[in-house]
Scaffold this active site. Sequence first.
Site, mmCIF file in Angstrom:
data_model
loop_
_atom_site.group_PDB
_atom_site.id
_atom_site.type_symbol
_atom_site.label_atom_id
_atom_site.label_comp_id
_atom_site.label_asym_id
_atom_site.label_seq_id
_atom_site.Cartn_x
_atom_site.Cartn_y
_atom_site.Cartn_z
ATOM 1 N N ARG A 37 0.733 -8.363 -5.539
ATOM 2 C CA ARG A 37 0.586 -9.269 -6.927
ATOM 3 C C ARG A 37 1.894 -9.055 -7.817
ATOM 4 O O ARG A 37 2.008 -9.941 -8.465
ATOM 5 C CB ARG A 37 -0.654 -8.665 -7.695
ATOM 6 C CG ARG A 37 -1.943 -9.064 -7.096
ATOM 7 C CD ARG A 37 -3.084 -8.577 -8.040
ATOM 8 N NE ARG A 37 -3.251 -7.080 -8.031
ATOM 9 C CZ ARG A 37 -4.063 -6.447 -8.998
ATOM 10 N NH1 ARG A 37 -4.671 -6.901 -9.623
ATOM 11 N NH2 ARG A 37 -3.866 -5.213 -8.764
ATOM 12 N N LYS A 90 -4.065 5.716 4.392
ATOM 13 C CA LYS A 90 -5.037 6.806 4.003
ATOM 14 C C LYS A 90 -5.431 7.004 2.580
ATOM 15 O O LYS A 90 -4.177 6.367 1.596
ATOM 16 C CB LYS A 90 -4.761 8.286 4.365
ATOM 17 C CG LYS A 90 -3.638 8.829 3.844
ATOM 18 C CD LYS A 90 -3.914 9.758 2.462
ATOM 19 C CE LYS A 90 -2.568 9.976 1.669
ATOM 20 N NZ LYS A 90 -3.007 10.690 0.383
#
Length: 307
Positions: A37, A90
Site C-alpha cells: 500500500r 514468521k
Amino acid sequence: MTPTRIAVVGVGKIARDQHLPSIARSSAFELAAAVSRHGSVDGVDNFTDIETFLKERRDVPAVALCAPPMPRYDMAVSALKAGRHVLLEKPPGTTVGEVEALTELAREHGVSLFATWHSRFAPAVEPARQWLFGKTIRHVEIVWKEDVRRWHPGQAWIWEAGGFGVFDPGINALSILTAIVPSVFVTGASLEVPENRKMPIGVELSMKSLAGFDVDAVFDWRQEGPQTWEIRIDTDAGALVLADGGSRMSVDGEARPDGLEAEYDGIYERFAALMKAGKSDVDIAPLKLVADAFLVGRQVDVEPFHE
C-alpha cells in the site's frame, strides 16, 4: 534452470532488509512484482493490493507474504486459491487455527505452503541439534533481550491485538528451541503489558519437556546497549550455548567453528525445494507455545511505553 518468478507482498523493513536481498542472490527465484500500500520496488511491476496482482500477473507462481500477521491470512487465502505457492514470514499467522486452515487450503489446491522460521537457518542451529543428539538435557535457559525502538521503529501494529508484542522476537528463540530439543509445553507465564499498549513488552516463560527438564525464558524489549539473544542448554556432557540468535555456538566456553550468516538465503533454498517436490512445510510448534503462554499467563501492568 530458469528462475521462478516471485512477488513480495508487503514492502516494509523485513522485506527490504532480508527478503529482497536474498531473492536477488538466489538462482532459484527472480523478483517479478511487489505488492504494498505504501512501498514499491524499482524495476518490477508494483501493485497496491494482492487481488489486482493475482489477476494481472498470472505468470508469477510464487508469493512471499511479508505483511504483518493480522492481514496475512486473507492474503494467503487469495494467493492459495489462485494456485500460487506461498511463503509466510514468521509468525505464520495470528492464531493456530488460521494456520491450520491455510495448510488444508494449500493441500486442496495442490500448492506449496512454507511457514518460515528464519532463526532455524542460523549457522549454529543445526550443529547444536547434532551435538545434543544422544545427550541428557538437564535444563534450558533462554535470554532474549533487545531494544524495540531499534528493531521496530514506528511499527504500531506490533502493539495491537494479534501483533505479538515482545513475542515477535521471542518466537525466534522458541523456533530454535523446538528445532533442537524434545517436545516442550508451557507451564506458566508472566506478561508485562504497558498501560498504553495491548501486547507485552516483557515476558517470563516457564516450560517443561516430556523428557523431564525445565525451560526458563525471559523476553524483554527494553534492553539498551548490547543486545542479548542467547540459549544455554546444560547437559550431562557439558553446557552448550547458542549466542547471537543462533549464529555462534560454544561448549563449556570453547567456541565451535562459525558458519556463514545467511538465514534468508536458506529460507529461499528450502522454498524452492518444497515447490519442486510438491510439498509444504508448516510447523506450528513455536506458535503453539506463544498461544499457550497467553492462555495461562498472568498479566502484569507496567509503566506506559512511548517511542
